[in-house]
Design a protein around this motif. Structure first.
Motif, PDB file in Angstrom:
ATOM      1  N   THR A  97      -1.592  -6.896  -2.944  1.00 48.14           N
ATOM      2  CA  THR A  97      -1.534  -6.282  -2.096  1.00 48.14           C
ATOM      3  C   THR A  97      -2.213  -4.497  -2.259  1.00 48.14           C
ATOM      4  N   ALA A  98      -1.855  -3.662  -3.055  1.00 48.20           N
ATOM      5  CA  ALA A  98      -1.988  -2.211  -2.865  1.00 48.20           C
ATOM      6  C   ALA A  98      -3.252  -1.205  -3.347  1.00 48.20           C
ATOM      7  N   GLU A  99      -3.780  -2.338  -4.060  1.00 48.31           N
ATOM      8  CA  GLU A  99      -5.380  -1.873  -3.881  1.00 48.31           C
ATOM      9  C   GLU A  99      -6.193  -2.400  -3.101  1.00 48.31           C
ATOM     10  N   GLU A 102       8.505   2.421  -3.975  1.00 47.67           N
ATOM     11  CA  GLU A 102       8.419   4.016  -4.329  1.00 47.67           C
ATOM     12  C   GLU A 102       7.090   3.215  -5.602  1.00 47.67           C
ATOM     13  N   LEU A 103       7.416   1.947  -6.140  1.00 42.96           N
ATOM     14  CA  LEU A 103       6.166   1.661  -6.763  1.00 42.96           C
ATOM     15  C   LEU A 103       5.043   1.576  -6.564  1.00 42.96           C
ATOM     16  N   ALA A 104       4.686   0.511  -5.517  1.00 48.42           N
ATOM     17  CA  ALA A 104       3.515   1.082  -4.900  1.00 48.42           C
ATOM     18  C   ALA A 104       2.754   1.394  -4.096  1.00 48.42           C
ATOM     19  N   SER A 105       3.432   2.189  -3.557  1.00 47.62           N
ATOM     20  CA  SER A 105       3.362   4.163  -3.114  1.00 47.62           C
ATOM     21  C   SER A 105       2.421   4.837  -4.907  1.00 47.62           C
ATOM     22  N   ARG A 106       3.464   4.622  -5.370  1.00 49.08           N
ATOM     23  CA  ARG A 106       3.223   5.696  -7.007  1.00 49.08           C
ATOM     24  C   ARG A 106       1.389   5.153  -7.611  1.00 49.08           C
ATOM     25  N   PRO A 138      -3.094   3.300   1.013  1.00 52.33           N
ATOM     26  CA  PRO A 138      -0.997   3.120   0.052  1.00 52.33           C
ATOM     27  C   PRO A 138       0.338   3.854  -0.043  1.00 52.33           C
ATOM     28  N   GLN A 139      -0.086   5.196  -0.071  1.00 52.53           N
ATOM     29  CA  GLN A 139       1.413   6.148  -0.136  1.00 52.53           C
ATOM     30  C   GLN A 139       1.276   5.899   0.840  1.00 52.53           C
ATOM     31  N   ARG A 140       1.370   5.829   2.118  1.00 50.64           N
ATOM     32  CA  ARG A 140       2.017   5.768   4.189  1.00 50.64           C
ATOM     33  C   ARG A 140       2.265   4.128   4.291  1.00 50.64           C
ATOM     34  N   ASP A 141       1.369   3.431   4.118  1.00 48.85           N
ATOM     35  CA  ASP A 141       1.142   2.113   4.972  1.00 48.85           C
ATOM     36  C   ASP A 141       1.712   1.465   3.485  1.00 48.85           C
ATOM     37  N   LEU A 142       2.030   1.134   2.218  1.00 50.07           N
ATOM     38  CA  LEU A 142       3.127   0.029   1.922  1.00 50.07           C
ATOM     39  C   LEU A 142       4.295   0.109   1.407  1.00 50.07           C
TER      40      LEU A 142
END
Length: 635
Positions: A265-267, A99-103, A272-276
């Motif tokens: 690697t989120a950036e 959740e935090l990675a996509s937000r 990111p909202q879907r793939d992370l």
């Protein structure tokens, strides 16, 4: 005016200013913030690359040894259940990370999330601990290469000079040039670009997975031939009881550490909202499936008490006439070490870059090379330090320190989920470049209000309309309802904050009491009761009150949402804190020295150079308004 009334993020003087600096929280990085001139990392990663990074960073050579050690000492034939329980426990943290990675899809992982949700002081300690984790972790992995390579040459004494370890007579240390060379090779690969390095890690990970599949298939064939003798032991499926199986789960839990590399690697993720969330979830599921399948086979081939604690898989095949399988298994171990080394060196430059962007480290670390869009300077510094440790130090005794950084990060990420859901930041920092625009906007609004009520500047009908509007807004019933709603929300946030604090204190007291086996029974019992009461009281209140309505607009919307809040994050906090408490006094002493060094660096550099030193905090709605009016940005 609001600007004057807003809380400043300045470092201040004295204890009050120092405490305020610890509690400073930054804004979620967005397209608006990144447009201010910060160099960006290349967006090259999709789900397959993320899965390769996650699996490659998680499935290390430890599994080739861990199977025998845990089966002999703790779980017995129930090793598979131990891996399953540990996988479920790791999934709790994975849900929070997803959740935090996509937000908040920016470099920095747990450091970035805690800076947004908790505060600058906690974020600094998390970032500092992660730097230690990845440096020592990478060095320890690199030092494990040459002993595994020695099996191909018939032993340590038969290794070529360039690959062998050497003792320096005057210094009394054993150097490992092969480990240092491998670290430099991986460093160069990481500098080339994220797409190239992720492809290389993907190839190595696939080869390692093929070795594990070979172990599963060949081992199953032998198992059906011999009748799975390992499951016919007289001690039964739980030779050490359920407690032994749970102790095995606590040990093999650390085999799941590594999926958090995906979040770092989120950036660089295209979507990111879907793939992370997909990358984190699929990687963890694959790791759990491989671990369980390998453990099912190996425990069935050899009775748990007869397993070789050092080479359980190779020995199991050798005992049944497949000596050549040793080379296949050893190849898998070497591949796993190489993949884990890449996973250890990949996140640290991005964490250093994130800390430097925020002003807590020198700007040298935030430089991004334009051609490859990689933080090359941070990567090189990371490689040099990791190579020096791998070359000159036996870091095996420091390996426990790696777990501290990871478990601290897992814990603070779970706390951040609770904060995000119940008390998300309702103010955001306004940088100095925007403060003048904000002041002008406030003055304009005040002039507009005075102009609307000034009858000399408008006709009678307009004045009547304005008076009607103003009187309706100042109607006592409407004003009372608005005031009551604001008071109810303030009360809800206070209750939520106290409940989260109660949960954290209760967990700390409960886990400390349960682990203090050296104390008499009565103090342990009292401590556990107090901890359980505080934990359940906080959890009950969080389950009873509503979550904050602002959570839907916090950060980037449309991504993964962590389920079963608040129960899931609280369980995550409980498990990780228990593991932290039980890491041992020597480990905590070493980590304490490192964290103390970090406190000194923060006090004398980070606190005064923070990018939040001269900001003013304003309500979210007002900040969005001033950004729209100044740059046309729409959040």
């Amino acid at each position: 005016m609001a600007l004057e009334a807003g809380s400043s993020g300045g470092g201040g003087r004295g204890w009050g200013g120092g405490f305020r600096s610890l509690m400073r929280r930054k804004q979620v990085d967005s397209d608006r913030v990144r447009a201010e001139g910060q160099p960006q990392l290349a967006k090259e990663l999709n789900v397959p690359e993320l899965v390769a990074i996650g699996v490659g960073s998680t499935v290390g050579a430890g599994v080739y040894v861990l199977v025998g050690t845990v089966a002999r000492e703790h779980a017995g034939p129930a090793l598979t259940i131990s891996f399953l329980i540990a996988g479920i426990a790791a999934a709790l943290s994975a849900f929070c990370y997803a959740e935090l990675a996509s937000r908040c899809p920016s470099a920095g992982s747990a450091y970035h999330y805690s800076y947004i949700c908790v505060g600058e002081g906690v974020a600094w300690l998390i970032g500092w601990a992660l730097v230690l984790e990845y440096t020592i972790g990478g060095s320890a992995v690199a030092r494990g290469i040459s002993p595994n390579l020695a099996l191909f040459f018939g032993g340590q004494d038969s290794l070529p000079w360039i690959l062998a370890r050497h003792q320096l007579p005057w210094f009394g240390i054993i150097v490992d040039p092969c480990a240092a060379a491998l670290v430099f090779v991986v460093t160069v690969l990481l500098c080339v670009g994220i797409k190239e390095s992720s492809f290389a890690q993907g190839v190595v990970t696939v080869l390692n997975a093929c070795v594990m599949i070979f172990v599963i298939v060949a081992g199953s064939y032998i198992g059906f031939q011999i009748g799975w003798v390992g499951y016919k032991v007289s001690d039964g499926y739980f030779p050490h009881g359920v407690n032994g199986m749970l102790a095995g789960s606590a040990t093999v839990f650390f085999a799941y550490i590594g999926f958090d590399t995906v979040a770092s690697t989120a950036e660089e993720v295209k979507n990111p909202q879907r793939d992370l969330p997909l990358g984190i979830g699929v990687a963890l599921a694959i790791c759990c499936a491989l671990y369980m399948a390998v453990s099912v086979v190996i425990v069935g081939l050899v009775p748990y008490f007869a397993m070789d604690p050092d080479t359980p898989i190779s020995s199991a095949f050798t005992e049944h006439g497949m000596q050549w399988a040793m080379y296949v298994v050893t190849s898998g171990a070497v591949l796993a070490l190489c993949s884990t080394l890449m996973g250890s060196l990949l996140p640290q430059p991005r964490i250093l870059m994130a800390m430097a962007r925020d002003g807590l480290l020198p700007s040298f670390f935030s430089d991004v090379y334009k051609q490859t869009q990689v933080p090359v300077k941070s990567t090189i510094v990371t490689g040099i330090f990791a190579a020096a440790l791998a070359f000159a130090m036996d870091v095996s005794q420091l390996a426990g320190m790696v777990s501290v950084g990871t478990l601290l990060a897992f814990t603070i990420v779970a706390v951040s989920i609770l904060i995000l859901r119940y008390v998300p930041p309702d103010e955001v920092p306004l940088p100095p470049s925007m403060q003048e625009s904000f002041r002008l906007n406030q003055e304009c609004n005040e002039e507009t209000d005075r102009g609307l009520l000034g009858v000399g500047n408008c006709n009678l009908s307009q004045t009547k309309d304005v008076i009607v509007v103003v009187e309706s807004v100042k109607d006592p019933l409407i004003d009372k309802r608005l005031h009551k709603g604001k008071m109810d929300e303030t009360k809800r946030r206070k209750i939520a904050s106290l409940s989260i604090a109660s949960v954290c204190v209760g967990v700390l007291i409960l886990t400390s009491s349960a682990s203090a086996t050296w104390l008499p029974f009565l103090p342990i019992c009292i401590g556990c009761i107090i901890g359980v009461v505080l934990l359940l009281a906080g959890l009950s209140l969080l389950s009873w009150i509503d979550q904050d309505a602002g959570r839907h607009s916090f950060g980037h919307s449309g991504g993964f949402t962590c389920p079963f809040v608040p129960v899931l994050p609280v369980l995550c906090i409980l498990i990780n804190t228990y593991l932290l408490i039980n890491l041992g006094g020597d480990t905590w002493m070493r980590v304490g020295i490192w964290l103390l060094m970090g406190v000194l660096v923060y006090v004398f550099y980070g606190r005064t150079h923070s990018s939040l030193t001269d900001v003013v905090y304003v309500p979210v709605a007002q900040a969005d308004e001033i950004y729209r009016s100044s740059s046309g940005y729409v959040s």
